[in-house]
Design a protein around this motif. Structure first.
Motif, PDB file in Angstrom:
ATOM      1  N   HIS A  45     -33.116  38.636  19.570  1.00  0.00           N
ATOM      2  CA  HIS A  45     -34.323  38.275  18.819  1.00  0.00           C
ATOM      3  C   HIS A  45     -35.510  39.177  19.164  1.00  0.00           C
ATOM      4  N   ASN A  64     -26.506  27.106  21.322  1.00  0.00           N
ATOM      5  CA  ASN A  64     -27.354  28.270  21.054  1.00  0.00           C
ATOM      6  C   ASN A  64     -28.833  27.889  21.096  1.00  0.00           C
ATOM      7  N   ASP A 113     -29.382  33.763  14.975  1.00  0.00           N
ATOM      8  CA  ASP A 113     -28.664  32.731  15.733  1.00  0.00           C
ATOM      9  C   ASP A 113     -27.360  32.334  15.042  1.00  0.00           C
ATOM     10  N   HIS A 119     -30.041  34.690  25.415  1.00  0.00           N
ATOM     11  CA  HIS A 119     -29.679  35.654  24.367  1.00  0.00           C
ATOM     12  C   HIS A 119     -30.909  36.258  23.676  1.00  0.00           C
TER      13      HIS A 119
HETATM   14 FE   LIG Z   1     -31.705  32.167  19.302  1.00  0.00          FE
END
Ligand SMILES: [Fe+2]
Ligand code: FES
Length: 389
Positions: A221, A210, A343, A216
């Protein structure tokens, strides 16, 4: 992948150090490696008991006698400052009949003595057995044969690392370019302004993966992408063939906070380029991750607590002379606090989904080149350990 149109590239042995997108899909690690207890035990041996692991900040051991107990997999280690002010580490195990010596997390050994709670065998801060109360003498007893088991310990940038294996390589090998790259940040001089500890229900490798991609970032985010605007592109910014991407940061931003504003000066030694580099991520596998900014650092130290769980210690580090307080500290903590929680949640979702019997492995798309590099590092580490056996 039978029946799928997806084609997977053959595994490469060589790790790709270039910051370039993958040219084809690459195969993730077998799903079973993220939950199988036997495999996890193998990974502990290879990656956690035979590597340098960041376990504390040196400031947590500021005076002789101060100690902390750290857990790496099944191994419990006492970290301490000895009478000569040197860092030392020992297995948390008495040489008499194996009791642990400390059952707390931190404290101070009074009078420079480590006394086992069971029969009171007593060691000095250098690990040497000194006193064995009530033991009837025998001619074969030599205290010199019963020192605590030492663990290699070194520090860099204010981080204390231990290595549980035999003949550890120099720590510098693990650190690579970091000492040079962060020389002006004087990481060793920074102090903890805030610490948050989180228990996350995901395998340790998912946390590392991650950290290794920003594909992502746009969906997960939003706060982060408002400041690091280039990350709205899902990790494609700055990659080969995509150099003239949009501006890197929110206009006027001077650090990584929710609004991009700083409330303390930049680290005093930074040059202009370093002051303008609002975000530099860096990772020393398996367990230290740094998010470096011009005026603070958000550090993650990760520890596996089982095949499907980790504990993460998040530290916010500042120059002591500019340590923010109350609302200013909250201002600095907020962005990474929300981002780290996002996360952790991703990794927990992934851990759950990977339990499907149908799911054999994931795939990495071009921007996930660093995930692929990490997985190759895992594969190669396991292969090398097998060859040595
Ligand atoms: Fe992240
Ligand atoms: S086990 Fe420690 S003194 Fe007996």
């Amino acid at each position: 992948m039978k029946g799928s149109k997806t084609r997977l590239a053959p595994r490469k042995n060589k790790l790709n150090a270039e910051r370039a997108p993958l040219e084809r899909l690459e195969r993730g690690l077998p799903a079973a490696w993220y939950r199988d207890p036997d495999h996890h035990a193998r990974e502990l041996e290879v990656f956690w008991y035979d590597r340098w692991i960041a376990v504390a900040r040196a400031e947590e051991l500021s005076s002789p006698g101060e100690y902390r107990v750290v857990t790496i997999g099944t191994q419990s280690v006492i970290l301490l400052r000895d009478t000569g002010h040197r860092l030392r580490a020992f297995h948390n195990t008495c040489r008499h009949r194996g009791s642990i010596l400390c059952d707390g997390e931190a404290g101070r050994f009074e009078h420079g003595r480590i006394t086992c709670p069971y029969h009171s065998w007593t060691y000095n801060l250098e690990g040497r057995l000194e006193v064995t109360p009530r033991r009837m003498p025998t001619p074969d007893f030599d205290t010199g044969n019963f020192s605590l088991f030492p663990v290699a310990v070194q520090a860099w940038g204010g981080f204390v690392f231990v290595h549980l294996g035999n003949n550890p390589p120099p720590l510098a090998k693990t650190l690579g370019e970091a000492p040079q790259r962060f020389k002006n940040h004087n990481l060793a001089g920074l102090r903890i302004g805030k610490r948050i500890i989180a228990d996350v229900r995901a395998n340790w490798k998912l946390i590392a993966e991650n950290f290794s991609e920003c594909l992502h970032c746009p969906p997960v985010h939003p706060e982060f992408c408002r400041v690091v605007t280039s990350y709205r592109e899902g990790g494609a910014w700055g990659l080969r063939g995509n150099e003239e991407a949009s501006p890197e940061y929110k206009p006027g931003a001077t650090t990584l906070t929710l609004d991009g504003n700083s409330r303390i000066p930049a680290f005093h030694n930074l040059d202009e380029t370093q002051r303008r580099a609002l975000y530099t991520p860096w990772m020393a596998p398996p367990n230290l991750f740094l998010n470096v900014h011009p005026d603070y650092v958000n550090a993650h130290m990760m520890f596996p607590t089982g095949p499907e769980t980790v504990r993460i210690i998040y530290d916010w580090l500042f120059e002591p002379e500019h340590m923010p307080e109350s609302a200013d500290l909250d201002h600095y903590v907020a962005l990474w606090d929300v981002t780290n929680a996002q996360d952790a949640r991703n990794c927990e979702w992934q851990q759950q989904g990977m339990r499907s019997d149908k799911f054999k492995n994931g795939v990495f798309v071009p921007q996930e080149f660093d995930c692929h590099r990490f997985c190759e590092w895992v594969r190669e580490g396991l292969r090398a350990a097998k060859r040595r056996r």
